[in-house]
Design an enzyme around this catalytic site. Structure first.
Site, mmCIF file in Angstrom:
data_model
loop_
_atom_site.group_PDB
_atom_site.id
_atom_site.type_symbol
_atom_site.label_atom_id
_atom_site.label_comp_id
_atom_site.label_asym_id
_atom_site.label_seq_id
_atom_site.Cartn_x
_atom_site.Cartn_y
_atom_site.Cartn_z
ATOM 1 N N ARG A 160 -3.995 -1.848 -4.950
ATOM 2 C CA ARG A 160 -4.442 -3.217 -4.678
ATOM 3 C C ARG A 160 -5.512 -3.574 -5.702
ATOM 4 O O ARG A 160 -6.153 -2.693 -6.290
ATOM 5 C CB ARG A 160 -5.020 -3.328 -3.275
ATOM 6 C CG ARG A 160 -4.049 -2.982 -2.148
ATOM 7 C CD ARG A 160 -4.755 -3.056 -0.795
ATOM 8 N NE ARG A 160 -3.839 -2.814 0.304
ATOM 9 C CZ ARG A 160 -3.600 -1.616 0.838
ATOM 10 N NH1 ARG A 160 -4.240 -0.549 0.366
ATOM 11 N NH2 ARG A 160 -2.754 -1.475 1.837
ATOM 12 N N LYS A 183 -7.290 0.263 2.815
ATOM 13 C CA LYS A 183 -7.649 -0.539 3.982
ATOM 14 C C LYS A 183 -8.002 0.360 5.167
ATOM 15 O O LYS A 183 -7.351 1.366 5.408
ATOM 16 C CB LYS A 183 -6.487 -1.466 4.367
ATOM 17 C CG LYS A 183 -6.315 -2.659 3.438
ATOM 18 C CD LYS A 183 -5.249 -3.594 3.968
ATOM 19 C CE LYS A 183 -5.120 -4.845 3.109
ATOM 20 N NZ LYS A 183 -4.078 -5.758 3.633
ATOM 21 N N HIS A 251 -1.445 -8.944 -7.441
ATOM 22 C CA HIS A 251 -0.847 -8.273 -6.292
ATOM 23 C C HIS A 251 0.662 -8.156 -6.441
ATOM 24 O O HIS A 251 1.277 -7.239 -5.893
ATOM 25 C CB HIS A 251 -1.188 -9.010 -4.996
ATOM 26 C CG HIS A 251 -1.043 -8.158 -3.776
ATOM 27 N ND1 HIS A 251 -1.837 -7.043 -3.543
ATOM 28 C CD2 HIS A 251 -0.190 -8.226 -2.729
ATOM 29 C CE1 HIS A 251 -1.485 -6.481 -2.397
ATOM 30 N NE2 HIS A 251 -0.481 -7.170 -1.880
ATOM 31 N N ARG A 254 1.652 -4.832 -7.718
ATOM 32 C CA ARG A 254 1.760 -3.785 -6.684
ATOM 33 C C ARG A 254 3.121 -3.876 -5.983
ATOM 34 O O ARG A 254 3.779 -2.860 -5.744
ATOM 35 C CB ARG A 254 0.622 -3.932 -5.685
ATOM 36 C CG ARG A 254 0.709 -3.038 -4.453
ATOM 37 C CD ARG A 254 -0.570 -3.198 -3.634
ATOM 38 N NE ARG A 254 -0.393 -2.877 -2.230
ATOM 39 C CZ ARG A 254 -0.541 -1.666 -1.703
ATOM 40 N NH1 ARG A 254 -0.822 -0.635 -2.489
ATOM 41 N NH2 ARG A 254 -0.394 -1.470 -0.403
ATOM 42 N N HIS A 277 0.543 2.461 3.273
ATOM 43 C CA HIS A 277 0.899 1.699 4.469
ATOM 44 C C HIS A 277 0.804 2.595 5.695
ATOM 45 O O HIS A 277 1.292 3.722 5.694
ATOM 46 C CB HIS A 277 2.333 1.163 4.360
ATOM 47 C CG HIS A 277 2.469 0.036 3.399
ATOM 48 N ND1 HIS A 277 3.687 -0.353 2.869
ATOM 49 C CD2 HIS A 277 1.548 -0.808 2.859
ATOM 50 C CE1 HIS A 277 3.508 -1.377 2.053
ATOM 51 N NE2 HIS A 277 2.223 -1.670 2.032
ATOM 52 N N TYR A 286 10.387 -4.066 1.523
ATOM 53 C CA TYR A 286 10.879 -3.949 0.155
ATOM 54 C C TYR A 286 12.382 -3.723 0.110
ATOM 55 O O TYR A 286 13.017 -3.989 -0.908
ATOM 56 C CB TYR A 286 10.130 -2.826 -0.579
ATOM 57 C CG TYR A 286 8.689 -3.179 -0.802
ATOM 58 C CD1 TYR A 286 8.327 -4.135 -1.743
ATOM 59 C CD2 TYR A 286 7.691 -2.607 -0.029
ATOM 60 C CE1 TYR A 286 7.004 -4.484 -1.922
ATOM 61 C CE2 TYR A 286 6.370 -2.950 -0.201
ATOM 62 C CZ TYR A 286 6.029 -3.886 -1.147
ATOM 63 O OH TYR A 286 4.722 -4.258 -1.313
#
Length: 305
Positions: A160, A183, A251, A254, A277, A286
């Site tokens: 990110r 995150k 982004h 990514r 994730h 995706y």
């Protein structure tokens, strides 16, 4: 004044809690504050009195729906309505924990279903063009090398923009793997391919500022930590020069990292790990992107396409 004090005490207590427990970004916290202030103002009119702990505990689902309906009449889209409800439910979870306010009606409310937004990656050719031309739009050699290294990390390692700009200066030695704190403080190990290592090494050799464990890896022109808006502006200039669409953002690189890996046979769970994730369902979007790409390839290449 008393009512404002009570309101602000609840608001500050809740926001302090979610900031510590969920580690939300500053803009998300501000959105929560705005949403809950709207909710509080609605309750004052709806109940025709100042909300109290007791009235908050006695609110019914129809009261919340009345608020959401009012905001929809104001023109709010489904995504914003869903965010409002999420803020209210989070607030009630905190009320239960901090003040013993139990309200199961609120917990079981459901908002509008949000249409899944597919990531919008750039093509492999466009991604390569962005890396090849990033240095050409900068007159200062070290800044040109900086931009190439930063974009290489997003496309070549799937970072990110915040993760890229948080890297410490001591990775100038360009290790084979990076320890990334993503995150929610979740840590993952990301391999660094030779092209990315080379870009970092080239930048480190030209950077006029100190690079060590106590400094950022990426500096702005004036010697302070490089900020995301500056890098986004550079990409905006770059996509203009290359004739790319507005979806070609940092982004998007990514997203492109994940999509192109999938296209070349990478395992979905491996991509999940690389991206950091928490849930495989997040990574599975995706497959939708790649399925669309494959349909286009088939239509263009098949004799009956």
């Amino acid at each position: 004044m008393m009512r404002d004090t009570f309101h602000m005490e609840l608001m500050d207590g809740f926001l302090d809690y979610v900031a510590r427990e969920q580690r939300l970004a500053a803009n998300t916290l501000e959105a929560y504050r705005s949403d809950l202030s709207e909710f509080w103002g609605f309750l004052r009119g709806h109940l025709q009195s100042e909300p109290t702990i007791r009235t908050l505990s006695e609110l019914q689902a129809r009261d919340i729906r009345a608020f959401l309906a009012a905001r929809r009449r104001d023109g709010l889209a489904d995504a914003s309505i869903a965010r409002l409800l999420s803020a209210i439910k989070s607030f009630y979870r905190w009320l239960d924990r901090a003040h013993g306010v139990e309200n199961p009606e609120i917990a079981f409310l459901s908002g509008p279903k949000r249409a899944q937004r597919l990531p919008r990656p750039v093509s492999e050719t466009a991604a390569q063009d962005m890396l090849d031309h990033a240095e050409l739009i900068q007159e200062e050699p070290w800044i040109a090398a900086r931009d190439v290294a930063a974009l290489s990390l997003m496309y070549g390692a799937g970072l990110r923009i915040s993760e890229t700009l948080d890297l410490p200066g001591d990775i100038k030695a360009a290790p084979d793997r990076l320890r990334i704190k993503g995150k929610g403080g979740k840590v993952r190990m990301v391999p660094v391919i030779p092209a990315v290592r080379e870009a970092i090494t080239d930048y480190a050799a030209l950077c006029p500022y100190a690079l060590n464990a106590k400094t950022p890896l990426f500096y702005g022109a004036r010697g302070k930590r490089l900020q995301a808006p500056v890098l986004r502006k550079q990409v905006q200039i770059l996509r203009g020069a290359l004739g790319l669409t507005e979806t070609a953002t940092p982004h998007a690189l990514r997203h492109s990292f994940a999509t192109h890996l999938l296209a070349h046979g990478a395992d979905l769970r491996a991509i999940q790990t690389l991206l950091g994730h928490a849930s495989l369902s997040t990574t599975q979007v995706y497959t939708g992107v790649e399925a669309g790409h494959l349909r286009k390839v088939h239509a263009n290449a098949h004799p009956r396409g």
